[in-house]
Enzyme design. Sequence first.
Site, PDB file in Angstrom:
ATOM      1  CG  HIS A   1     -10.478  50.717  32.570  1.00 57.30           C
ATOM      2  ND1 HIS A   1     -11.513  50.237  31.807  1.00 57.30           N
ATOM      3  CD2 HIS A   1      -9.400  50.740  31.750  1.00 57.30           C
ATOM      4  CE1 HIS A   1     -11.081  49.997  30.588  1.00 57.30           C
ATOM      5  NE2 HIS A   1      -9.814  50.292  30.529  1.00 57.30           N
TER       6      HIS A   1
ATOM      7  NE  ARG B   1      -2.818  52.363  30.545  1.00 53.52           N
ATOM      8  CZ  ARG B   1      -1.895  52.372  31.513  1.00 53.52           C
ATOM      9  NH1 ARG B   1      -1.731  53.461  32.254  1.00 53.52           N
ATOM     10  NH2 ARG B   1      -1.145  51.319  31.729  1.00 53.52           N
TER      11      ARG B   1
ATOM     12  NE  ARG C   1      -3.453  52.776  24.916  1.00 54.99           N
ATOM     13  CZ  ARG C   1      -3.619  51.951  25.955  1.00 54.99           C
ATOM     14  NH1 ARG C   1      -2.867  50.886  26.075  1.00 54.99           N
ATOM     15  NH2 ARG C   1      -4.520  52.213  26.886  1.00 54.99           N
TER      16      ARG C   1
ATOM     17  CD  GLU D   1      -1.866  46.398  22.352  1.00 55.81           C
ATOM     18  OE1 GLU D   1      -1.856  46.277  23.597  1.00 55.81           O
ATOM     19  OE2 GLU D   1      -2.329  47.399  21.785  1.00 55.81           O
TER      20      GLU D   1
ATOM     21  CG  ASN E   1      -0.397  44.637  30.846  1.00 56.27           C
ATOM     22  OD1 ASN E   1       0.584  44.125  31.372  1.00 56.27           O
ATOM     23  ND2 ASN E   1      -0.862  45.814  31.213  1.00 56.27           N
ATOM     24  CG  ASP E   2      -4.187  43.798  25.526  1.00 56.17           C
ATOM     25  OD1 ASP E   2      -4.869  43.146  26.336  1.00 56.17           O
ATOM     26  OD2 ASP E   2      -4.485  44.927  25.131  1.00 56.17           O
TER      27      ASP E   2
ATOM     28  NE  ARG F   1      -4.768  42.774  29.447  1.00 57.05           N
ATOM     29  CZ  ARG F   1      -4.920  44.034  29.817  1.00 57.05           C
ATOM     30  NH1 ARG F   1      -4.692  44.364  31.075  1.00 57.05           N
ATOM     31  NH2 ARG F   1      -5.286  44.955  28.954  1.00 57.05           N
TER      32      ARG F   1
ATOM     33  CB  CYS G   1       4.520  50.856  27.511  1.00 56.46           C
ATOM     34  SG  CYS G   1       3.376  50.185  26.287  1.00 56.46           S
TER      35      CYS G   1
END
Length: 757
Positions: free
Chosen positions: A370, A477, A513, A613, A636-637, A647, A684
């Site tokens: 993060h 987010r 989201r 994802e 990513n996921d 990751r 995204c």
Amino acid sequence: MPIGGGLTTRGPRNLLRQIREAMAGAAPAQERLDRVVRTIAQSMVAEVCSIYLRRASGELELFATEGLNREAVHNTRLRPGEGLVGEVARMAQPISLSDAPSHPSFAYRPETGEDPYHAFLGAPLLRGGRAIGVLVVQNRAERRYDPDEVEDIQTIAMVLAETVASGELLGQEELRDVEVAPHRPERLKGQKFADGLAFGHVILHEAPLAPEKLLSSDPVLEEMKLNLGLADLKSGIDRMLEGGQGKLAGQSFEVLETYRMFADDRGWNRSLVEAVRSGLTAEAAVDRVRNEHRARFAKARDPYIKERLHDFEDLANRLLRVLAGDNPGQRELPDDAILVARNLGPADLLEYPRETLKGLLLEEGSAASHAAIVARALGIPCVGRLMGLRDRLSEGDLVIVDGETGEAHLRPRPDMLDSVQSRMAVRDQRQAEFAKLRDVPAVTADGTRISLLTNAGLAVDLENLDETGAEGIGLFRTEFQFMVSEELPRLDSQTALYKLVLDAAGDRPVTFRTLDIGGDKVLPYMETTEREENPALGRRAIRLGLDRPSLLRLQLRALLAAGAGRELRVMFPMIATVDEFRAARELVDVECDWARRRGRPLPALLRVGAMIECPSVLWHLDALLPLTDFVSVGSNDLFQYMYAADRTNPLVSDRYDPLSPPALRALQSIQKACADTGTPVSVCGELAGRPLEAFALLTLGFTRLSAPAGGVGPVKRMILSADLTAAKRGMASLLGSSAGSIRNEIESLARKLNVVV
């Protein structure tokens, strides 16, 4: 005279005072050092006392001795790990032996004349967890030094380490070659977390506070101060664990529980009290115990044990701030601050003023952490995985953050600084070119219209919306508001943020989201019952929201209120089954009914989507897509689950390439299913913000991309130069490759078609 038996005056306060007097004298450095070892030997009733200091070569040189041959001073040197002295430095821990010559590490040096001495007690001089020297006392008789004596010599070694490093005891001439504090230029190779270049002066995050006063004049008063500080520390942790107002915002519940466990640890508390009773101030006692734990934990092989070092570090730092009454949020920073930390949470980073914070260097972390995401959102260059960084830097050092190559340059030479400034000028010129494209529509060379949006999660991201020329926010987010808050955000504060975002976007679309928390992102004010062995596969995102419907319903209620009278797009993360999406959408319907019954205004248009994802839904898109108004691919996921590679784990995060046939075929199947059902789809993830990867997405048929703010300009430039008709033909032939990665082939295709990537 008795053999051994500890200090002649109980506690080293009298001895420390004598050492301070010796340091303050006007005599030459060697004479003062000789007086120090003579004083220690007399006070500890030892026949030998010696001080060894580490040279730049790593060798330990005998700098002063009482009891050994004086001719050996500055002539005897021990290689790293050689002899018992070298072993003390290597382990960074005290060694106490009753018969030193029988120890396998004993190394006989005839010039010292130490063969008659059997009892040996050595303690490291620690600075930043690193041994910069060794203090040794010896006796002829075979005897075991008792715990009080070990405690005494550690206290003395701590004071000597501080004074040697500060130059109080030795002059600059003597310190010139001693590796007390690094001063030469160094280049460290790490990993690129956030793109960009910056240079400036080091600010250490939660920097260890060097006690202004080491020795106390009233041990009873210092012990009372320590106990009050510990009580304040523990009550603060308890308040946070209970969800009340505390000082540890942004830390996970598990870490807070660890803090409480360590804060109550008898051994830690006893070490602090004993250090104070030995004559140190409360601050100096914490500093000494911290150095001991740092040295001990840093040598552990077990990764979990090594991680506990950071818990002790943070606990000690917070206790020092409690004792000093210091508020880290009020620190004055230079105009070119480069923040240096072992690790960092998003709330920690947000505490620093954006206008003066130019770069970020981390010893640990990952590009998916993060802190890295926030750094990218703020446009702050960030390099991580820089092992040993903090031990190589001092506050105020000049450093370069190279977010292009993933490097850090410490105390750079003038020519290196000139080179970086030239590169920064080129980057500025390139940014100016991107700025000219801000209002140019994202249309490919052969006429395909691409919707280019940006990702967001902070109020500051809203400024980037106009600057980048993005057509909207493809991913907002919402969890950041929860992570930087000390308590669960109330309905009105959530509503206010979402309304602020919609107001800033105007008529541009915004996709919110819902909370992607849980697993490794547990909020400090949320209760938890057990530690998950694999949080990435645990109760997180929509799973947590469905398990705690009141939490999700509160957020949905705030979103519906903020979107009253306009379009609202809500997206649920980590949908692994069709039933999960059905259950989540039912909660939306429940909240809409709740608002209608009370006469509350609703959005003029409500669209509900799902993030793709989890690989499981790839084989159930025929059932999922008809239930959704849109979907978005969280690359990513999706890829970390496809390749079973965390990751956030640097040991495996680079084991796969998203530009590989399996990954691209999965993306292609998603795009085709959406096209067949008429379901709007976007990408995204981080892929959408990198020109080469975005080029690959376009060739697969994706026409809606949501990129980080810094990627909008480069991706738009790529779009304007791309002929998709030709590019799609070239990509079709590459997808059948048996190679693990086709990155080079895609890059060659782009160059062949004159696409700017």
